[in-house]
Design a protein around this motif. Structure first.
Motif, PDB file in Angstrom:
ATOM      1  N   LEU A 157       0.828  -1.205   0.000  1.00 52.49           N
ATOM      2  CA  LEU A 157       0.000   0.000   0.000  1.00 52.49           C
ATOM      3  C   LEU A 157       0.864   1.258   0.000  1.00 52.49           C
ATOM      4  CD1 LEU A 157      -2.833  -0.722   2.609  1.00 52.49           C
ATOM      5  CD2 LEU A 157      -2.938  -0.894   0.110  1.00 52.49           C
TER       6      LEU A 157
ATOM      7  N   GLY B 152       2.516   4.394   1.319  1.00 51.30           N
ATOM      8  CA  GLY B 152       2.911   4.770   2.677  1.00 51.30           C
ATOM      9  C   GLY B 152       3.461   3.606   3.486  1.00 51.30           C
ATOM     10  N   ALA B 153       3.409   2.393   2.922  1.00 45.84           N
ATOM     11  CA  ALA B 153       3.909   1.215   3.654  1.00 45.84           C
ATOM     12  C   ALA B 153       5.422   1.289   3.830  1.00 45.84           C
ATOM     13  CB  ALA B 153       3.529  -0.064   2.917  1.00 45.84           C
TER      14      ALA B 153
ATOM     15  N   LYS C 236       7.552   1.291   0.666  1.00 50.03           N
ATOM     16  CA  LYS C 236       8.157   0.630  -0.504  1.00 50.03           C
ATOM     17  C   LYS C 236       9.387   1.343  -1.030  1.00 50.03           C
ATOM     18  CE  LYS C 236       4.564   0.793  -3.008  1.00 50.03           C
ATOM     19  NZ  LYS C 236       3.745   1.315  -1.912  1.00 50.03           N
TER      20      LYS C 236
ATOM     21  N   LYS D  92      16.893   0.905   0.739  1.00 52.61           N
ATOM     22  CA  LYS D  92      17.585   0.150   1.803  1.00 52.61           C
ATOM     23  C   LYS D  92      18.084  -1.189   1.260  1.00 52.61           C
ATOM     24  CE  LYS D  92      14.950   1.829   5.836  1.00 52.61           C
ATOM     25  NZ  LYS D  92      13.876   1.462   6.787  1.00 52.61           N
TER      26      LYS D  92
ATOM     27  N   THR E  75       7.930  -3.113   7.811  1.00 48.23           N
ATOM     28  CA  THR E  75       8.553  -1.802   8.030  1.00 48.23           C
ATOM     29  C   THR E  75       8.091  -1.180   9.344  1.00 48.23           C
ATOM     30  OG1 THR E  75       6.780  -0.640   6.892  1.00 48.23           O
ATOM     31  CG2 THR E  75       8.655  -1.343   5.548  1.00 48.23           C
ATOM     32  N   LYS E  76       8.809  -0.152   9.746  1.00 47.66           N
ATOM     33  CA  LYS E  76       8.445   0.675  10.907  1.00 47.66           C
ATOM     34  C   LYS E  76       8.360  -0.137  12.194  1.00 47.66           C
ATOM     35  CE  LYS E  76       5.915   3.398   7.573  1.00 47.66           C
ATOM     36  NZ  LYS E  76       4.788   4.232   7.239  1.00 47.66           N
TER      37      LYS E  76
ATOM     38  N   ASP F  59      10.355   0.129  14.374  1.00 47.08           N
ATOM     39  CA  ASP F  59      10.856   1.048  15.401  1.00 47.08           C
ATOM     40  C   ASP F  59       9.725   1.888  15.986  1.00 47.08           C
ATOM     41  OD1 ASP F  59      10.905   1.996  12.655  1.00 47.08           O
ATOM     42  OD2 ASP F  59      11.660   3.892  13.429  1.00 47.08           O
TER      43      ASP F  59
ATOM     44  N   GLY G 220      12.207  -3.168   8.711  1.00 48.27           N
ATOM     45  CA  GLY G 220      12.648  -1.777   8.683  1.00 48.27           C
ATOM     46  C   GLY G 220      12.749  -1.298  10.115  1.00 48.27           C
ATOM     47  N   VAL G 221      13.907  -0.741  10.479  1.00 46.08           N
ATOM     48  CA  VAL G 221      14.106  -0.355  11.877  1.00 46.08           C
ATOM     49  C   VAL G 221      14.336   1.145  12.066  1.00 46.08           C
ATOM     50  CG1 VAL G 221      14.935  -2.646  12.558  1.00 46.08           C
ATOM     51  CG2 VAL G 221      16.583  -0.928  11.790  1.00 46.08           C
ATOM     52  N   SER G 222      14.362   1.908  10.978  1.00 50.42           N
ATOM     53  CA  SER G 222      14.414   3.372  11.076  1.00 50.42           C
ATOM     54  C   SER G 222      14.110   3.952   9.706  1.00 50.42           C
ATOM     55  CB  SER G 222      15.798   3.851  11.535  1.00 50.42           C
ATOM     56  OG  SER G 222      16.683   3.916  10.432  1.00 50.42           O
TER      57      SER G 222
HETATM   58  P1  GDP Z   1       5.696   4.076  -0.063  1.00 47.85           P
HETATM   59  O1  GDP Z   1       4.542   4.988  -0.343  1.00 47.85           O
HETATM   60  O2  GDP Z   1       5.250   2.673   0.198  1.00 47.85           O
HETATM   61  O3  GDP Z   1       6.768   4.138  -1.104  1.00 47.85           O
HETATM   62  O4  GDP Z   1       6.320   4.573   1.319  1.00 47.85           O
HETATM   63  P2  GDP Z   1       7.629   5.450   1.605  1.00 47.85           P
HETATM   64  O5  GDP Z   1       8.862   4.674   1.298  1.00 47.85           O
HETATM   65  O6  GDP Z   1       7.493   6.778   0.957  1.00 47.85           O
HETATM   66  O7  GDP Z   1       7.555   5.565   3.185  1.00 47.85           O
HETATM   67  C1  GDP Z   1       6.497   6.247   3.840  1.00 47.85           C
HETATM   68  C2  GDP Z   1       7.040   6.877   5.120  1.00 47.85           C
HETATM   69  O8  GDP Z   1       7.427   5.852   6.025  1.00 47.85           O
HETATM   70  C3  GDP Z   1       8.273   7.727   4.900  1.00 47.85           C
HETATM   71  O9  GDP Z   1       8.185   8.861   5.709  1.00 47.85           O
HETATM   72  C4  GDP Z   1       9.416   6.834   5.345  1.00 47.85           C
HETATM   73  O10 GDP Z   1      10.529   7.571   5.817  1.00 47.85           O
HETATM   74  C5  GDP Z   1       8.767   6.063   6.451  1.00 47.85           C
HETATM   75  N1  GDP Z   1       9.400   4.745   6.678  1.00 47.85           N
HETATM   76  C6  GDP Z   1       9.589   3.720   5.811  1.00 47.85           C
HETATM   77  N2  GDP Z   1      10.171   2.662   6.423  1.00 47.85           N
HETATM   78  C7  GDP Z   1      10.357   3.011   7.717  1.00 47.85           C
HETATM   79  C8  GDP Z   1      10.894   2.337   8.870  1.00 47.85           C
HETATM   80  O11 GDP Z   1      11.313   1.170   8.844  1.00 47.85           O
HETATM   81  N3  GDP Z   1      10.908   3.062  10.038  1.00 47.85           N
HETATM   82  C9  GDP Z   1      10.427   4.334  10.108  1.00 47.85           C
HETATM   83  N4  GDP Z   1      10.465   4.950  11.292  1.00 47.85           N
HETATM   84  N5  GDP Z   1       9.907   4.982   9.072  1.00 47.85           N
HETATM   85  C10 GDP Z   1       9.865   4.335   7.874  1.00 47.85           C
END
Ligand code: GDP
Length: 296
Positions: free
Chosen positions: A108, A110-111, A113, A119, A248-249, A251, A274-276
Motif C-alpha cells: 500500500l 505509505g507502507a 516501498k 535500503k 517496516t516501521k 521502530d 525496517g528499523v528506522s
Molecule cells: P511508499 O509509499 O510505500 O513508497 O512509502 P515510503 O517509502 O514513501 O515511506 C512512507 C514513510 O514511512 C516515509 O516517511 C518513510 O521515511 C517512512 N518509513 C519507511 N520505512 C520506515 C521504517 O522502517 N521506520 C520508520 N520509522 N519509518 C519508515
C-alpha cells in the motif's frame, strides 16, 4: 498501559501454584489472557483463533518442569510457537536468476516501498557486492519517482529515469533492457501503491509481474497496520505470487502483531524488518525478538 502477557499470567499463576500440569481446567483462563495479549498487539482475529488452537494442543498435558508454574510454562510455549510461526523460512534475498535478477516491491501507499527499495539496494551492494539499478513504475505520483531518485543516490545505486506519461509495464521493460545491456546484477522495481486495495491497482501490478518475471516479489507492510493488515495481505497474495515480506516501521511504538497475521495469510517468510527511516535502517527479520515484543 496494557499489562504484558507475563504480568497477566503471573497474576493467574498465584491461584494455580503447585499444579504440575497444564490441564483442560487451568488452560482456558490462561489462553484467554494469551488471546487478549495478541488482540491488543493487533493480530487479526482469525489468526488469533488458529494460533490459540495450536498453542492449546501443544500445551495440554505438557509437563511443567522444575520450579516453573503452569503460567510460566505456557508463556514459554506461546513464545516458541510465535517465534516458529513468524520465523519460518527466514532468509536473505534470493538472487538465483539469470542476471539481472528482478525484485518487485508491492504494498500500500505509505507502507515504505520506496524507502525499502533504497535500503535493499544498499544491502545488496554492501553485503552481496551487487551492481544495482532501481526504477519507479509509480506514474501516479511524480514525487514518488523523484523520491526514489534521491534515496537511490544515498544508497550508492543507479536509478533509471521514468516519466508519469509512460505506462508502468513499458517503464519496467525499458529498465530491464537497460539493466541487461549494462550488466546490472539486480533491478529493483518500485511500484505504485494506493491508500486502500483497489482492483485497478492489483491488475496493474499483476501485469507488471508478468512483464518482468521477478525472482523475488516482496510484500512491504507497515508493522503498525492494525487488524486490516490481514485483508491487505490477502489481496496482494491473490494478485501476486509473493516470495517474501518486509515488515517496516518496527521502530514505531506498536506491538507489531501484523507480522503474525501477514505471515500466516501469505505463507511466505518475513525476510527483513525496517528499523528506522534511515537508509541503513534494514535488518534481517529476528522472529524471536519480535515475538517478545508482540507478547509485551
Ligand atoms: P511508499 O509509499 O510505500 O513508497 O512509502 P515510503 O517509502 O514513501 O515511506 C512512507 C514513510 O514511512 C516515509 O516517511 C518513510 O521515511 C517512512 N518509513 C519507511 N520505512 C520506515 C521504517 O522502517 N521506520 C520508520 N520509522 N519509518 C519508515
Amino acid at each position: 498501559m496494557a499489562s504484558t502477557l507475563t504480568d497477566r499470567l503471573s497474576r493467574l499463576v498465584k491461584t494455580m501454584r503447585g499444579q504440575a500440569r497444564i490441564t483442560e481446567d487451568n488452560v482456558q483462563d490462561m489462553l484467554r489472557e494469551v488471546r487478549m495479549a495478541l488482540l491488543e498487539a493487533d493480530v487479526a482475529l482469525p489468526v488469533v483463533r488458529d494460533f490459540i488452537a495450536r498453542v492449546k494442543e501443544k500445551a495440554l498435558g505438557a509437563e511443567v518442569v522444575g520450579s516453573l508454574s503452569p503460567g510460566q510454562a505456557l508463556v514459554g510455549i506461546v513464545n516458541r510457537e510465535l517465534t516458529a510461526t513468524m520465523g519460518e523460512g527466514v532468509s536473505d534475498i534470493n538472487l538465483a536468476a539469470q542476471p539481472p535478477a528482478v525484485i518487485l516491491m508491492a504494498g500500500l501507499q505509505g507502507a515504505g516501498k520506496t524507502t525499502t527499495t533504497a535500503k535493499l539496494a544498499k544491502h545488496l551492494i554492501e553485503k552481496r557486492k551487487k551492481k544495482v539499478l532501481t526504477v519507479s513504475a509509480d506514474v501516479y505520483r511524480p514525487a514518488a519517482i523523484e523520491q526514489l531518485k534521491t534515496v537511490t543516490k544515498q544508497a550508492g545505486a543507479e536509478w533509471f529515469p521514468s516519466t508519469p506519461t509512460d505506462k508502468p509495464v513499458d517503464i519496467a521493460r525499458a529498465a530491464l533492457d537497460h539493466a541487461r545491456r549494462h550488466y546490472f546484477d539486480v533491478l529493483l522495481l518500485d511500484t505504485a501503491g494506493r491508500l486502500a486495495i483497489d482492483e485497478a491497482l492489483m491488475k496493474e501490478i499483476a501485469e507488471l509481474h508478468k512483464a518482468v518475471d521477478p525472482v523475488e516479489t516482496l510484500f512491504v507492510v507497515d508493522a503498525m497496520q492494525g487488524q486490516d493488515a490481514i485483508n491487505t495481505a490477502r489481496a496482494f497474495k491473490e494478485a501476486l505470487p509473493l516470495t517474501g515480506i518486509v515488515l517496516t516501521k518496527t521502530d514505531g511504538d506498536s506491538r507489531g502483531g501484523a507480522a503474525l497475521s501477514v505471515r500466516q495469510v501469505t505463507g511466505v517468510p518475513i525476510k527483513f524488518a525496517g528499523v528506522s527511516e534511515k537508509i541503513d535502517g534494514l535488518e534481517v527479520f529476528d522472529a524471536s525478538r519480535h515475538a517478545g515484543r508482540v507478547l509485551g
